[in-house]
Scaffold this motif. Structure first.
Motif, PDB file in Angstrom:
ATOM      1  N   SER A  44      17.214  31.384  55.704  1.00  0.00           N
ATOM      2  CA  SER A  44      16.727  30.323  54.822  1.00  0.00           C
ATOM      3  C   SER A  44      17.225  28.991  55.393  1.00  0.00           C
ATOM      4  O   SER A  44      18.175  28.963  56.174  1.00  0.00           O
ATOM      5  N   GLU A  46      19.040  26.752  54.050  1.00  0.00           N
ATOM      6  CA  GLU A  46      20.454  26.558  53.704  1.00  0.00           C
ATOM      7  C   GLU A  46      21.362  27.379  54.614  1.00  0.00           C
ATOM      8  O   GLU A  46      22.368  26.879  55.130  1.00  0.00           O
ATOM      9  N   GLU A  47      21.018  28.648  54.819  1.00  0.00           N
ATOM     10  CA  GLU A  47      21.813  29.495  55.711  1.00  0.00           C
ATOM     11  C   GLU A  47      21.796  28.950  57.136  1.00  0.00           C
ATOM     12  O   GLU A  47      22.816  28.967  57.829  1.00  0.00           O
TER      13      GLU A  47
END
Length: 117
Positions: A44, A46-47
């Motif tokens: 994702s 964010e990751e």
């Protein structure tokens, strides 16, 4: 000193603007290595940001909160060298057909040209 939270590209006069859409995969592979870049495709946003932050910390060898051109060059050379060694190890198995840890000319021709021979 705190680390910058966001980086913005500032166009240089007369310089062409970098365009990610056409060749971002090449950039990712040069920066991360082929396998690592492939793993980022599954993350994702964010990751991805979190993992890139950890990588940037590893690139910043003198831990001053900034990455110099030399630090980036050193990192990319290290990533590319690792890719070369990993690739040789993978390909070696395909070429060393009799598994004697040597590649004879006949094995090389067979692995390279196969059915053409």
């Amino acid at each position: 000193l705190g680390k910058p939270t966001a980086w913005q590209e500032r166009p240089r006069p007369g310089a062409a603007q970098h365009e990610d859409r056409s060749g971002f995969q090449y950039d990712h592979e040069a920066f991360l290595g082929k396998e690592e870049a492939r793993s980022f495709d599954q993350l994702s946003p964010e990751e991805s940001r979190q993992r890139l932050g950890k990588i940037v910390d590893r690139i910043d060898e003198n831990k001053d909160g900034y990455i110099t051109t030399e630090e980036l060059k050193t990192w990319i050379k290290r990533v590319q060298k690792r890719y070369i060694y990993e690739n040789v190890a993978k390909v070696w198995k395909d070429y060393d057909l009799n598994k004697d840890n040597k590649i004879a000319w006949e094995e090389y021709k067979q692995a390279t040209y196969g059915y053409y021979l």
